[in-house]
Design a protein around this motif. Structure first.
Motif, short mmCIF file in Angstrom:
data_model
loop_
_atom_site.label_atom_id
_atom_site.label_comp_id
_atom_site.label_asym_id
_atom_site.label_seq_id
_atom_site.Cartn_x
_atom_site.Cartn_y
_atom_site.Cartn_z
N THR A 114 36.95 -43.62 0.88
CA THR A 114 38.11 -43.33 0.02
C THR A 114 39.31 -44.19 0.43
OG1 THR A 114 37.34 -41.07 -0.23
CG2 THR A 114 39.62 -41.50 -0.82
N HIS A 115 39.60 -44.22 1.72
CA HIS A 115 40.74 -44.99 2.22
C HIS A 115 40.55 -46.49 1.99
CE1 HIS A 115 44.01 -46.19 4.89
NE2 HIS A 115 43.17 -47.05 5.42
N LEU A 116 39.36 -47.00 2.28
CA LEU A 116 39.12 -48.43 2.13
C LEU A 116 39.18 -48.87 0.67
CD1 LEU A 116 36.23 -48.98 4.69
CD2 LEU A 116 38.67 -49.42 5.00
N LEU A 117 38.64 -48.07 -0.24
CA LEU A 117 38.71 -48.43 -1.66
C LEU A 117 40.14 -48.45 -2.15
CD1 LEU A 117 35.64 -46.50 -3.12
CD2 LEU A 117 35.86 -48.97 -2.73
N ARG A 118 40.93 -47.50 -1.71
CA ARG A 118 42.35 -47.48 -2.09
C ARG A 118 43.07 -48.70 -1.51
NH1 ARG A 118 44.03 -43.09 0.56
NH2 ARG A 118 42.99 -41.77 -0.96
N ARG A 119 42.83 -48.98 -0.23
CA ARG A 119 43.53 -50.06 0.47
C ARG A 119 43.15 -51.44 -0.06
NH1 ARG A 119 42.72 -51.56 6.85
NH2 ARG A 119 43.87 -53.50 6.78
N PHE A 120 41.86 -51.70 -0.23
CA PHE A 120 41.42 -53.05 -0.56
C PHE A 120 41.25 -53.31 -2.05
CE2 PHE A 120 40.26 -52.70 3.88
CZ PHE A 120 40.67 -53.92 4.38
N LEU A 121 40.94 -52.27 -2.84
CA LEU A 121 40.68 -52.48 -4.26
C LEU A 121 41.63 -51.72 -5.18
CD1 LEU A 121 36.76 -52.25 -4.28
CD2 LEU A 121 38.21 -54.28 -3.94
N GLY A 122 42.47 -50.85 -4.62
CA GLY A 122 43.35 -50.05 -5.45
C GLY A 122 42.59 -49.04 -6.30
N VAL A 123 41.43 -48.61 -5.83
CA VAL A 123 40.56 -47.69 -6.56
C VAL A 123 40.63 -46.31 -5.92
CG1 VAL A 123 38.14 -47.15 -7.10
CG2 VAL A 123 38.98 -49.50 -7.33
N GLU A 124 40.78 -45.29 -6.75
CA GLU A 124 40.76 -43.90 -6.29
C GLU A 124 39.43 -43.27 -6.72
OE1 GLU A 124 43.04 -42.14 -4.55
OE2 GLU A 124 44.50 -43.77 -4.47
N ILE A 125 38.74 -42.65 -5.77
CA ILE A 125 37.51 -41.94 -6.13
C ILE A 125 37.67 -40.47 -5.77
CG2 ILE A 125 35.98 -43.94 -5.98
CD1 ILE A 125 35.04 -42.90 -3.25
N ASP A 126 37.01 -39.63 -6.54
CA ASP A 126 37.05 -38.18 -6.34
C ASP A 126 35.92 -37.77 -5.41
OD1 ASP A 126 37.11 -35.43 -6.52
OD2 ASP A 126 36.97 -35.35 -8.70
N LYS A 127 36.25 -37.15 -4.30
CA LYS A 127 35.24 -36.75 -3.31
C LYS A 127 34.98 -35.23 -3.31
CE LYS A 127 33.79 -39.64 -0.58
NZ LYS A 127 32.53 -40.37 -0.66
N HIS A 128 35.38 -34.53 -4.37
CA HIS A 128 35.22 -33.08 -4.40
C HIS A 128 33.76 -32.62 -4.38
CE1 HIS A 128 39.47 -33.23 -5.75
NE2 HIS A 128 39.53 -32.17 -4.96
N GLU A 129 32.85 -33.44 -4.84
CA GLU A 129 31.44 -33.05 -4.90
C GLU A 129 30.68 -33.33 -3.60
OE1 GLU A 129 29.92 -31.37 -7.36
OE2 GLU A 129 31.88 -31.26 -8.32
N GLN A 130 31.37 -33.85 -2.61
CA GLN A 130 30.73 -34.28 -1.37
C GLN A 130 29.81 -33.21 -0.77
OE1 GLN A 130 33.48 -35.62 1.62
NE2 GLN A 130 31.90 -36.79 2.66
N LYS A 131 30.24 -31.98 -0.77
CA LYS A 131 29.46 -30.91 -0.15
C LYS A 131 28.80 -30.01 -1.17
CE LYS A 131 32.11 -30.99 4.07
NZ LYS A 131 32.99 -30.30 4.98
N SER A 132 28.53 -30.53 -2.34
CA SER A 132 27.88 -29.72 -3.38
C SER A 132 26.38 -29.64 -3.13
CB SER A 132 28.18 -30.29 -4.76
OG SER A 132 27.63 -31.57 -4.91
N ASP A 133 25.69 -28.88 -3.94
CA ASP A 133 24.24 -28.69 -3.78
C ASP A 133 23.50 -29.84 -4.44
OD1 ASP A 133 21.63 -27.91 -3.67
OD2 ASP A 133 21.88 -26.11 -4.91
N TRP A 134 23.07 -30.80 -3.64
CA TRP A 134 22.39 -31.99 -4.14
C TRP A 134 20.92 -31.74 -4.45
CZ3 TRP A 134 25.27 -35.65 -5.96
CH2 TRP A 134 26.56 -35.79 -5.49
N PHE A 135 20.46 -30.53 -4.15
CA PHE A 135 19.07 -30.18 -4.45
C PHE A 135 18.94 -29.38 -5.75
CE2 PHE A 135 19.08 -31.04 0.07
CZ PHE A 135 17.94 -31.79 0.23
N ARG A 136 20.03 -29.21 -6.48
CA ARG A 136 19.98 -28.52 -7.77
C ARG A 136 18.94 -29.17 -8.67
NH1 ARG A 136 26.00 -28.25 -10.17
NH2 ARG A 136 24.71 -27.88 -11.99
N ALA A 137 18.34 -28.38 -9.54
CA ALA A 137 17.33 -28.91 -10.47
C ALA A 137 17.92 -30.00 -11.36
CB ALA A 137 16.76 -27.79 -11.31
N THR A 138 19.14 -29.81 -11.80
CA THR A 138 19.84 -30.78 -12.63
C THR A 138 21.21 -31.05 -12.03
OG1 THR A 138 18.73 -29.94 -14.60
CG2 THR A 138 20.69 -31.30 -14.96
#
Length: 172
Positions: A114-138
């Motif tokens: 997140t920090h590197l993308l903001r610093r070097f590319l001016g890009v903001e990404i949303d990290k809210h799903e980082q700890k979500s359930d990645w094993f969900r069926a869909t």
């Protein structure tokens, strides 16, 4: 995709010579936790999300072990430990944006994506799903967006880091 990468995606990665990679896991311990998804991006071709439900995704492993294709990761050590432990994958030609950042500025307060993308590319990404359930069926649209955003910027970020490392006499 289920089980393994599409052949056409692997062929595109070999033509381009670069693929950005990331994984989402059930936890942080490579010895006990599981890989939920692998997300990959080939510049100019697109991104895929793979649910590796087979015991060994042969096309993914062959791509990771192909020394002619540069694999870009952020925090490669994390991803590669899981891949090596799970499938005995011996990845070749790996570049890591986190290590590049640490070489460039070891005293920086953060080397997060997140920090590197903001610093070097001016890009903001949303990290809210980082700890979500990645094993969900869909996966939810938010999870898909999160997973893809973790890989689509890696080639541009690596280029920016390499340019600065070269300027500092640390690249080549």
């Amino acid at each position: 995709y289920q089980a393994d990468l599409p052949t056409a995606f692997c062929e595109a990665a070999r033509r381009v010579g670069t693929v950005a990679c990331d994984i989402e896991t059930s936890g942080l311990d490579w010895r006990h936790d599981r890989i939920a998804i692998c997300q990959l991006y080939v510049p100019g071709h697109g991104a895929v999300i793979l649910r590796p439900i087979r015991s060994r995704p042969d096309r993914l492993i062959a791509l990771m072990e192909d020394g002619a294709v540069r694999k870009l990761h952020h925090h490669a050590m994390f991803d590669l430990r899981f891949l090596a432990h799970k499938w005995r994958c011996d990845a070749a030609n790996v570049a890591c944006t986190k290590i590049g950042s640490k070489l460039l500025d070891r005293d920086a307060s953060s080397h997060s994506l997140t920090h590197l993308l903001r610093r070097f590319l001016g890009v903001e990404i949303d990290k809210h799903e980082q700890k979500s359930d990645w094993f969900r069926a869909t996966l939810s649209p938010e999870q898909i967006q999160y997973a893809i955003s973790d890989v689509i910027y890696l080639p541009r970020l690596m280029d920016a880091l390499l340019a600065q490392l070269t300027e500092a006499g640390l690249g080549g």
